[in-house]
Design a protein around this motif. Structure first.
Motif: not given
Length: 348
Positions: A63-66, A73-79
């Motif tokens: 989920l964190f990297y999705d 559809g691009l900005v994940s938590c990891a962004f």
């Protein structure tokens, strides 16, 4: 003894089921033993309410990297939370979100959150399970929608299998989504810096004379706010930053609406601070030298200025150039390379 937070978890991964198994075949879900580092204060998060498991963590990591959770559809938590930068948005004064939207605050590091009881610069979240709601639903961050996110996950075979394995009810829903994200963040423990090894008497923990002298100055002049081996007392303070009239961020006041909370922000942890520039809630300082210069000669007086920064009408913290050099040398001992490169927290 060196922290072994990931010890059983790593062993469990060796026997984990392949993601190519049929959907009807259940994953084996193994509990993760969480060990509090011996030099840390007690854990705050109640693990009995959300027991750590191999598949719960794996789901939270996915989920964190999705980026599909965001509206674009691009900005994940990891962004905005990059591992090599202690899960901060390195180089950005304030975070950028969907459609290049620009926020007003600097992304905080994700580290040792299970030892804290309040989150965000203004304390808008008081439980780690709920913290992710704020960036997920923010129009200028992920702009996510729980209905859309749940629909996406239900349509994804891997998500269905992970939810089924991770939670007793096995449901793909927002509550379990948030609990899984919390499990990932709980496991983001930074506790193996040179300083930690010094504190625990481990190999590799010998501090130089300059670092030791910096530690002494730090304890005298900085540790009242940056307390314990977490290097924060989790309080909210006005540290004398000049107000940016274009934003006029009133900090904690936005949550409490109490006059005494105007321009107060959460005291950040200084762990991995060498890697988390820029600094302050609005990222106005790009170097540690600039931060220390602020405290020596840049403090602005106001009604809610922290008492520690005003002594008989004299503002700031008196520091010589030599003391600044030594403090920075000490702060660099808080860099935890193992945490910044831990493959279990990485996307790939």
């Amino acid at each position: 003894m060196k922290s072994k937070v990931f010890g059983l978890f790593l062993a469990a991964l060796l026997f984990g089921c392949s993601t190519e198994d049929s959907e009807d075949e259940e994953y084996q879900n193994i509990p993760i033993a969480f060990q509090v580092p011996s030099n840390f204060p007690p854990l705050v998060y109640n693990l009995s309410s959300n027991p750590l498991t191999e598949k719960g963590f794996e789901l939270g990591k996915k989920l964190f990297y999705d980026g599909r959770l965001a509206s674009d559809g691009l900005v994940s938590c990891a962004f905005c939370h990059i591992q090599q930068d202690a899960f901060t948005h390195h180089g950005h004064t304030v975070s950028h979100g969907v459609n290049n939207a620009v926020g007003t605050r600097n992304a905080q590091p994700i580290q040792n959150l299970a030892f804290q009881n309040v989150f965000m610069w203004d304390g808008a979240a008081n439980h780690l399970d709920m913290q992710a709601i704020i960036p997920f639903t923010s129009e200028i961050e992920m702009n996510g929608n729980f209905t859309d996110a749940v629909a996406m996950m239900k349509a994804d075979q891997e998500y269905r299998k992970l939810f089924k394995a991770a939670f007793v009810n096995g449901e793909v829903n927002s509550a379990n989504m948030l609990k899984a994200l919390a499990q990932f963040m709980i496991m983001a423990v930074s506790s193996n810096s040179k300083f930690d090894k010094y504190r625990r008497g481990e190999s590799g923990g010998t501090l130089s004379q300059t670092e030791m002298e910096g530690y002494s100055v730090f304890n005298q002049k900085c540790a009242s706010c940056h307390a314990t081996d977490l290097f924060t007392d989790n309080s909210f303070r006005n540290n004398g930053l000049a107000v940016n009239p274009a934003v006029d961020d009133k900090g904690r006041y936005r949550v409490t609406e109490l006059e005494q909370d105007k321009y107060k922000f959460k005291v950040p942890s200084l762990r991995n601070v060498e890697k988390t520039a820029p600094y302050m809630h609005d990222g106005r300082f790009f170097t540690l030298d600039a931060v220390l210069n602020h405290y020596t000669n840049g403090v602005t007086n106001s009604a809610t200025l922290d008492n520690s920064l005003s002594n008989n009408g004299v503002l700031g913290i008196p520091l010589t150039n030599d003391e600044k050099v030594k403090i920075i040398a000490f702060l660099k001992t808080l860099t935890d390379t193992e945490f910044l490169t831990n493959p279990q927290l990485s996307e790939f």
